[in-house]
Motif scaffolding. Structure first.
Motif: not given
Length: 96
Positions: A3-8, A10-11, A14
Motif C-alpha cells: 500500500e505504501l508503494q502504491n501511494s508513493g 501515485l504521488n 501525479s
C-alpha cells in the motif's frame, strides 16, 4: 508494504503529470505571447502606413489644386445662340 508503494507511485505519477501539463502550458503561453507581440508590431506598422498615406493624399490634393488651371468664362458666339433659338422653336412645334 504494498500500500505504501502504491501511494508513493501515485504521488510520483501525479507529480509527473502536473509537470508535463505545466510544460505544455508554458509552451502554449510562449507561442501565444509571441504571436500577440508580432501582431501588435504589425498593427503599429499599419497605423504608421495609414498616417503616411493620409499625409501623401493631403500633399497630392494641394499639388492638384495649385496646378489646376483657372477657368475663364467663355462668351458664346452669336451663331451658337441663334442655333439654340432655332432648336427651341422646333421643340415648341407639335409633331403629328
Amino acid at each position: 508494504m504494498g500500500e505504501l508503494q502504491n501511494s508513493g507511485l501515485l504521488n510520483v505519477a501525479s507529480l509527473a503529470i502536473s509537470a508535463i501539463i505545466m510544460v505544455i502550458g508554458l509552451v502554449l503561453w510562449f507561442f501565444v505571447n509571441r504571436t500577440s507581440s508580432r501582431t501588435n508590431e504589425q498593427i503599429e506598422l499599419l497605423e504608421a502606413l495609414l498616417d503616411q498615406q493620409k499625409r501623401q493624399n493631403a500633399l497630392l490634393r494641394r499639388l492638384c489644386e495649385a496646378n489646376e488651371p483657372e477657368e475663364k468664362p467663355v462668351a458664346k458666339a452669336p451663331e451658337a445662340v441663334a442655333e439654340e433659338d432655332e432648336d427651341d422653336f422646333i421643340r415648341l412645334v407639335a409633331e403629328r
